[in-house]
Design a protein around this motif. Structure first.
Motif, PDB file in Angstrom:
ATOM      1  N   ASP A  55       0.789  -1.235   0.000  1.00 54.35           N
ATOM      2  CA  ASP A  55       0.000   0.000   0.000  1.00 54.35           C
ATOM      3  C   ASP A  55       0.821   1.286   0.000  1.00 54.35           C
ATOM      4  OD1 ASP A  55      -2.695  -1.210   0.290  1.00 54.35           O
ATOM      5  OD2 ASP A  55      -1.893  -1.898   2.209  1.00 54.35           O
ATOM      6  N   PHE A  56       2.041   1.231   0.546  1.00 54.31           N
ATOM      7  CA  PHE A  56       2.792   2.461   0.781  1.00 54.31           C
ATOM      8  C   PHE A  56       4.271   2.309   0.440  1.00 54.31           C
ATOM      9  CE2 PHE A  56      -0.690   2.421   3.929  1.00 54.31           C
ATOM     10  CZ  PHE A  56      -1.379   3.548   3.503  1.00 54.31           C
ATOM     11  N   LYS A  83      -0.645   2.079   7.548  1.00 48.34           N
ATOM     12  CA  LYS A  83      -2.017   2.526   7.792  1.00 48.34           C
ATOM     13  C   LYS A  83      -2.148   3.118   9.188  1.00 48.34           C
ATOM     14  CE  LYS A  83      -4.399  -0.694   4.721  1.00 48.34           C
ATOM     15  NZ  LYS A  83      -5.356  -1.809   4.615  1.00 48.34           N
ATOM     16  N   GLN A  91      -8.332   6.593   5.311  1.00 46.32           N
ATOM     17  CA  GLN A  91      -7.388   6.224   4.251  1.00 46.32           C
ATOM     18  C   GLN A  91      -6.479   7.357   3.795  1.00 46.32           C
ATOM     19  OE1 GLN A  91      -9.379   5.695   0.178  1.00 46.32           O
ATOM     20  NE2 GLN A  91     -11.131   5.676   1.575  1.00 46.32           N
ATOM     21  N   MET A 124       0.553  10.307  -3.817  1.00 47.80           N
ATOM     22  CA  MET A 124      -0.491   9.284  -3.706  1.00 47.80           C
ATOM     23  C   MET A 124      -1.845   9.873  -3.330  1.00 47.80           C
ATOM     24  SD  MET A 124       1.508   6.295  -1.581  1.00 47.80           S
ATOM     25  CE  MET A 124      -0.040   5.407  -1.258  1.00 47.80           C
ATOM     26  N   SER A 194      -2.387   3.757  -4.707  1.00 49.28           N
ATOM     27  CA  SER A 194      -1.440   2.923  -3.978  1.00 49.28           C
ATOM     28  C   SER A 194      -0.296   2.409  -4.857  1.00 49.28           C
ATOM     29  CB  SER A 194      -2.153   1.732  -3.327  1.00 49.28           C
ATOM     30  OG  SER A 194      -2.731   0.910  -4.313  1.00 49.28           O
TER      31      SER A 194
END
Length: 197
Positions: A55-56, A83, A91, A124, A194
């Protein structure tokens, strides 16, 4: 870092796990910067890296030695976002983490890592950055105010203080939350992208 070297910041891979764990080990065993008691296994650390990368960005900074007969690049530190909370409404928020080799502090690498990570997160669509930081009642051999000072220099503000919530090395430590806003909070926030590079 020596005067005859430069550095490169890149995305981490699972293959970096052992090198990153060697940096993190010091913080687990010798400090209250992390409230983790046991050093993770290489396999567990590899899984942590892979989970973040879904995700990151997870970044490493490596030293590029000049005039060296080898292409060996020593990893000097790493930083990543994770997160802030599982719920969908959070989010646009992330929790930030950074660890530098214990012998590579106060030379601008932390700032360089965080600035690059922040840039990628902003691209992002991330808006809020948070950092959870161990905080002593007074500085001792296990924990100082250095992390708070670093985050203040990076533009973070103190937003929460939890008292005696972490116990390590026979002492109670506090924890603080710091926040930095890096984007505009419009009526229709953008969809988080993402796919990072």
């Amino acid at each position: 870092m020596s005067n005859n070297s430069s550095y490169n910041i890149r995305l981490a891979t699972a293959d970096d796990a052992e090198a990153l764990l060697n940096i993190y080990r010091y913080y687990v065993e010798k400090t209250a910067i992390t409230y983790e008691y046991e050093v993770p296994t290489v396999s567990e650390f590899k899984s942590r890296i892979e989970n973040v990368l879904k995700d990151f960005p997870y970044l490493v900074v490596e030293e590029l030695a000049e005039n060296s007969s080898t292409d060996k690049k020593k990893i000097l530190g790493y930083a990543y976002a994770s997160k802030f909370h599982e719920r969908a409404a959070y989010q646009w928020c992330v929790e930030m983490s950074i660890y530098l080799d214990k012998d590579c502090k106060r030379n601008g690498l932390g700032r360089a890592l965080y600035e690059e990570l922040e840039k990628r997160l902003k691209d992002m669509g991330i808006l809020n950055l948070y950092s959870c930081i161990g905080y002593p009642e007074k500085e001792d051999e296990y924990l100082t105010y250095d992390s708070v000072r670093f985050h203040e220099k990076m533009g973070y503000k103190l937003i929460g203080h939890f008292h005696k919530c972490g116990f390590k090395f026979g002492k109670w430590y506090d924890m603080v939350w710091m926040e930095k806003i890096i984007g505009e909070h419009g009526d229709e926030p953008c969809i988080i992208n993402s796919q990072h590079s």
